[in-house]
Motif scaffolding. Structure first.
Motif, PDB file in Angstrom:
ATOM      1  N   THR A  63       8.576   2.023   1.970  1.00 52.24           N
ATOM      2  CA  THR A  63       9.896   1.427   1.806  1.00 52.24           C
ATOM      3  C   THR A  63      10.924   2.488   2.157  1.00 52.24           C
ATOM      4  O   THR A  63      10.720   3.678   1.889  1.00 52.24           O
ATOM      5  CB  THR A  63      10.153   0.919   0.373  1.00 52.24           C
ATOM      6  OG1 THR A  63      10.028   1.997  -0.540  1.00 52.24           O
ATOM      7  CG2 THR A  63       9.197  -0.190   0.003  1.00 52.24           C
ATOM      8  N   THR A  72       9.607  -9.789  -8.783  1.00 53.82           N
ATOM      9  CA  THR A  72       9.704  -8.334  -8.727  1.00 53.82           C
ATOM     10  C   THR A  72       8.939  -7.748  -9.904  1.00 53.82           C
ATOM     11  O   THR A  72       8.818  -8.378 -10.955  1.00 53.82           O
ATOM     12  CB  THR A  72      11.168  -7.836  -8.798  1.00 53.82           C
ATOM     13  OG1 THR A  72      11.750  -8.302 -10.015  1.00 53.82           O
ATOM     14  CG2 THR A  72      11.969  -8.307  -7.616  1.00 53.82           C
ATOM     15  N   SER A  74       1.752   1.351   1.965  1.00 54.61           N
ATOM     16  CA  SER A  74       3.067   0.715   1.996  1.00 54.61           C
ATOM     17  C   SER A  74       4.128   1.790   2.203  1.00 54.61           C
ATOM     18  O   SER A  74       3.909   2.964   1.907  1.00 54.61           O
ATOM     19  CB  SER A  74       3.349  -0.084   0.715  1.00 54.61           C
ATOM     20  OG  SER A  74       3.697   0.761  -0.355  1.00 54.61           O
ATOM     21  N   GLU A  86       8.290  -3.567  -6.902  1.00 51.94           N
ATOM     22  CA  GLU A  86       7.918  -4.166  -5.645  1.00 51.94           C
ATOM     23  C   GLU A  86       8.498  -5.580  -5.653  1.00 51.94           C
ATOM     24  O   GLU A  86       8.704  -6.158  -6.714  1.00 51.94           O
ATOM     25  CB  GLU A  86       6.388  -4.207  -5.542  1.00 51.94           C
ATOM     26  CG  GLU A  86       5.852  -4.710  -4.245  1.00 51.94           C
ATOM     27  CD  GLU A  86       4.332  -4.617  -4.152  1.00 51.94           C
ATOM     28  OE1 GLU A  86       3.793  -5.247  -3.236  1.00 51.94           O
ATOM     29  OE2 GLU A  86       3.694  -3.949  -4.979  1.00 51.94           O
ATOM     30  N   SER A 145       2.815  -3.534  -9.067  1.00 54.53           N
ATOM     31  CA  SER A 145       1.788  -4.106  -8.186  1.00 54.53           C
ATOM     32  C   SER A 145       0.839  -5.040  -8.931  1.00 54.53           C
ATOM     33  O   SER A 145       0.406  -6.064  -8.381  1.00 54.53           O
ATOM     34  CB  SER A 145       0.993  -2.990  -7.513  1.00 54.53           C
ATOM     35  OG  SER A 145       1.833  -2.251  -6.666  1.00 54.53           O
ATOM     36  N   ARG A 154       5.266  -8.894   1.019  1.00 49.89           N
ATOM     37  CA  ARG A 154       5.483  -7.924  -0.058  1.00 49.89           C
ATOM     38  C   ARG A 154       6.187  -6.713   0.522  1.00 49.89           C
ATOM     39  O   ARG A 154       5.884  -6.281   1.627  1.00 49.89           O
ATOM     40  CB  ARG A 154       4.147  -7.493  -0.663  1.00 49.89           C
ATOM     41  CG  ARG A 154       3.492  -8.590  -1.484  1.00 49.89           C
ATOM     42  CD  ARG A 154       2.121  -8.229  -1.970  1.00 49.89           C
ATOM     43  NE  ARG A 154       2.130  -7.277  -3.073  1.00 49.89           N
ATOM     44  CZ  ARG A 154       1.094  -7.069  -3.864  1.00 49.89           C
ATOM     45  NH1 ARG A 154      -0.025  -7.756  -3.696  1.00 49.89           N
ATOM     46  NH2 ARG A 154       1.169  -6.184  -4.843  1.00 49.89           N
ATOM     47  N   THR A 155       7.104  -6.153  -0.258  1.00 51.94           N
ATOM     48  CA  THR A 155       7.882  -5.021   0.238  1.00 51.94           C
ATOM     49  C   THR A 155       7.142  -3.704   0.163  1.00 51.94           C
ATOM     50  O   THR A 155       7.454  -2.777   0.884  1.00 51.94           O
ATOM     51  CB  THR A 155       9.183  -4.838  -0.570  1.00 51.94           C
ATOM     52  OG1 THR A 155       8.843  -4.607  -1.949  1.00 51.94           O
ATOM     53  CG2 THR A 155      10.085  -6.030  -0.423  1.00 51.94           C
ATOM     54  N   GLY A 156       6.189  -3.578  -0.736  1.00 52.21           N
ATOM     55  CA  GLY A 156       5.627  -2.270  -1.032  1.00 52.21           C
ATOM     56  C   GLY A 156       6.438  -1.647  -2.153  1.00 52.21           C
ATOM     57  O   GLY A 156       7.506  -2.142  -2.541  1.00 52.21           O
ATOM     58  N   ILE A 157       5.938  -0.562  -2.677  1.00 53.11           N
ATOM     59  CA  ILE A 157       6.549   0.074  -3.846  1.00 53.11           C
ATOM     60  C   ILE A 157       7.761   0.902  -3.452  1.00 53.11           C
ATOM     61  O   ILE A 157       7.730   1.623  -2.465  1.00 53.11           O
ATOM     62  CB  ILE A 157       5.521   0.988  -4.544  1.00 53.11           C
ATOM     63  CG1 ILE A 157       4.389   0.143  -5.122  1.00 53.11           C
ATOM     64  CG2 ILE A 157       6.168   1.838  -5.632  1.00 53.11           C
ATOM     65  CD1 ILE A 157       3.227   0.965  -5.637  1.00 53.11           C
ATOM     66  N   THR A 158       8.814   0.782  -4.233  1.00 50.42           N
ATOM     67  CA  THR A 158       9.913   1.728  -4.167  1.00 50.42           C
ATOM     68  C   THR A 158      10.006   2.333  -5.561  1.00 50.42           C
ATOM     69  O   THR A 158       9.859   1.627  -6.564  1.00 50.42           O
ATOM     70  CB  THR A 158      11.226   1.079  -3.694  1.00 50.42           C
ATOM     71  OG1 THR A 158      12.187   2.091  -3.430  1.00 50.42           O
ATOM     72  CG2 THR A 158      11.768   0.083  -4.671  1.00 50.42           C
TER      73      THR A 158
END
Length: 174
Positions: A35, A127, A33, A87, A130, A150-154
């Motif tokens: 971001t 939010t 992922s 996420e 994971s 899903r955005t992926g981890i920030t």
């Protein structure tokens, strides 16, 4: 394979993302992922990558290669640090009048929210980490998931106690 979270602070310039992802491709790293977003500093962006590596030498090599890039200001492997990570997932679930209250109960349990309702579906926004994303998806799957994004981890490192104390001193001086 080890899952690693790499954070990079970069100049917000055209082509930076392309050059950095090209470096990942050349080195045959698969990005699980990514971001990217602006930071508190104008003209600077933060990138968070999740990659799978075979050993620590690979991630060290990746960080060295990223640091050589002109527009890269700072790179860190933050996997083993105390971090704040989130996420976002949007989940469109098949729903009718009979199942809507059951889905609503699951949504409440996860402190998520229903952000869109139609006759045949509801869209859930959640939010968290994971594991939370995976858990709510697993519970909603039996109802039928029409769409999932899903955005992926920030992420970034947590503030230290020292920095919190410094902030308190600073606020007292004002």
């Amino acid at each position: 394979m080890k899952r690693r979270i790499v954070s990079a602070t970069v100049n917000n310039q055209s082509g930076v993302l392309h050059r950095i992802t090209g470096l990942f491709t050349k080195r045959q790293f698969n990005i699980e992922s990514i971001t990217v977003g602006v930071t508190e500093i104008e003209g600077v962006s933060k990138m968070t990558f999740v990659v799978n590596v075979e050993d620590d030498r690979q991630v060290e090599q990746l960080i060295k290669q990223l640091n050589k890039q002109i527009d890269v200001l700072k790179v860190s492997d933050i996997t083993d640090q105390a971090i704040v990570a989130r996420e976002l997932a949007l989940i469109k679930v098949i729903s009718n009048a009979q199942t809507r209250s059951e889905i609503s109960g699951i949504v409440e349990l996860f402190r998520a929210s229903i952000i869109d309702v139609s006759r045949e579906s509801v869209t859930v926004q959640v939010t968290g980490d994971s594991e939370k994303m995976d858990a709510i998806i697993d519970l909603l799957r039996p109802y039928g998931i029409k769409e999932l994004a899903r955005t992926g981890i920030t992420a970034f490192p947590r503030g230290s106690q020292k920095s919190v104390a410094n902030m308190k001193q600073y606020s007292l001086l004002k």
